[in-house]
Design a protein around this motif. Structure first.
Motif, PDB file in Angstrom:
ATOM      1  N   VAL A   2       0.847  -1.185   0.000  1.00  0.00           N
ATOM      2  CA  VAL A   2       0.000   0.000   0.000  1.00  0.00           C
ATOM      3  C   VAL A   2       0.878   1.228   0.000  1.00  0.00           C
ATOM      4  CG1 VAL A   2      -1.714   1.310   1.281  1.00  0.00           C
ATOM      5  CG2 VAL A   2      -1.847  -1.185   1.225  1.00  0.00           C
ATOM      6  N   GLY A   3       0.569   2.183  -0.857  1.00  0.00           N
ATOM      7  CA  GLY A   3       1.272   3.459  -0.861  1.00  0.00           C
ATOM      8  C   GLY A   3       0.330   4.553  -0.411  1.00  0.00           C
ATOM      9  N   PHE A 104      -3.686  -1.823  10.741  1.00  0.00           N
ATOM     10  CA  PHE A 104      -3.175  -3.053  10.149  1.00  0.00           C
ATOM     11  C   PHE A 104      -4.247  -4.042   9.737  1.00  0.00           C
ATOM     12  CE2 PHE A 104      -3.668  -6.663  13.060  1.00  0.00           C
ATOM     13  CZ  PHE A 104      -4.170  -6.032  14.189  1.00  0.00           C
ATOM     14  N   SER A 105      -5.467  -3.936  10.293  1.00  0.00           N
ATOM     15  CA  SER A 105      -6.502  -4.928  10.045  1.00  0.00           C
ATOM     16  C   SER A 105      -7.776  -4.259   9.540  1.00  0.00           C
ATOM     17  CB  SER A 105      -6.807  -5.692  11.335  1.00  0.00           C
ATOM     18  OG  SER A 105      -7.946  -6.504  11.185  1.00  0.00           O
ATOM     19  N   ARG A 115      -3.455   2.015  19.001  1.00  0.00           N
ATOM     20  CA  ARG A 115      -2.185   2.645  19.357  1.00  0.00           C
ATOM     21  C   ARG A 115      -1.371   2.876  18.092  1.00  0.00           C
ATOM     22  NH1 ARG A 115      -4.922   3.652  22.667  1.00  0.00           N
ATOM     23  NH2 ARG A 115      -4.927   3.055  24.884  1.00  0.00           N
ATOM     24  N   GLU A 116      -0.400   3.754  18.188  1.00  0.00           N
ATOM     25  CA  GLU A 116       0.384   4.120  17.015  1.00  0.00           C
ATOM     26  C   GLU A 116       1.018   2.900  16.360  1.00  0.00           C
ATOM     27  OE1 GLU A 116       2.823   7.600  17.523  1.00  0.00           O
ATOM     28  OE2 GLU A 116       4.329   6.800  16.135  1.00  0.00           O
ATOM     29  N   ASP A 120       0.162   0.082  10.109  1.00  0.00           N
ATOM     30  CA  ASP A 120       1.231  -0.617   9.407  1.00  0.00           C
ATOM     31  C   ASP A 120       1.757   0.116   8.169  1.00  0.00           C
ATOM     32  OD1 ASP A 120      -0.836  -3.166   7.696  1.00  0.00           O
ATOM     33  OD2 ASP A 120      -1.084  -1.004   7.922  1.00  0.00           O
ATOM     34  N   TYR A 121       0.973   0.971   7.563  1.00  0.00           N
ATOM     35  CA  TYR A 121       1.434   1.720   6.402  1.00  0.00           C
ATOM     36  C   TYR A 121       1.333   3.211   6.692  1.00  0.00           C
ATOM     37  CZ  TYR A 121       1.485  -2.525   3.601  1.00  0.00           C
ATOM     38  OH  TYR A 121       1.762  -3.768   3.107  1.00  0.00           O
ATOM     39  N   TRP A 122       2.399   3.921   6.336  1.00  0.00           N
ATOM     40  CA  TRP A 122       2.494   5.345   6.620  1.00  0.00           C
ATOM     41  C   TRP A 122       2.884   6.108   5.362  1.00  0.00           C
ATOM     42  CZ3 TRP A 122       1.936   7.572  11.557  1.00  0.00           C
ATOM     43  CH2 TRP A 122       1.754   6.662  12.597  1.00  0.00           C
TER      44      TRP A 122
END
Length: 132
Positions: A2-3, A104-105, A115-116, A120-122
Motif C-alpha cells: 500500500v502506498g 493493520f486490520s 495505538r500508534e 502498518d502503512y504510513w
C-alpha cells in the motif's frame, strides 16, 4: 503493498484553514480504519484524528484528540480512495509534519483502543507551517 501520499500542506496564518488529503495506491482503504498524525519539531508524534472503516462499525466512526476537537474534521471518500483532514482555526504552536496511516486490520475496532504501533502503512508526510 500500500502506498499513501499526503498533500495539501503549506503555509497558513494563525486562525486559518487547510485541508489535507491522503491518497492510497495498491489497495482500497475503505475497510480499514485510518489515522492522521502530526509531529512538531522536537516533539513526539501524536494522533490527531482517526476514522473507522466503512461497513457498519458499531463503535464511534471518528475520534479526535482533545486539542483539535471542534476544529479538525476527518472524512473519507471511498470512491477516490482518500482520507481528508480539514483543519480550521490553526494555531501557530502546531506547526508540524502531518502524516496519514492505515490500521493493520480491516476488522472492526474501537478507535480509542488503537495505538500508534497498530498502524502498518504510513505516508511520507506533508508539512504544515502556521505563522503568527
Amino acid at each position: 503493498q500500500v502506498g499513501l501520499v499526503e498533500s495539501g500542506g503549506g503555509l497558513v496564518q494563525a486562525g486559518g484553514s487547510l485541508r489535507l488529503s491522503c491518497a492510497a495506491s495498491g489497495r482500497t482503504l475503505s475497510s480499514y480504519a485510518m489515522g492522521w498524525f502530526r509531529q512538531a519539531p522536537g516533539k513526539e508524534r501524536e494522533c490527531v484524528a482517526q476514522i473507522s472503516g466503512s461497513g457498519g462499525n458499531p463503535y464511534s466512526a471518528t475520534y479526535y484528540a482533545d486539542s483539535v476537537k471542534g476544529r479538525f474534521s476527518i472524512s473519507r471518500d471511498n470512491g477516490k480512495n482518500t482520507v481528508d483532514l480539514q483543519m480550521n482555526r490553526l494555531r501557530p504552536e502546531k506547526t508540524a509534519v502531518y502524516s496519514c496511516a492505515r490500521y493493520f486490520s480491516d476488522s472492526t475496532v474501537k478507535l480509542e483502543a488503537i495505538r500508534e504501533y497498530d498502524y502498518d502503512y504510513w505516508g511520507q508526510g506533508t508539512k504544515v507551517t502556521v505563522s503568527s
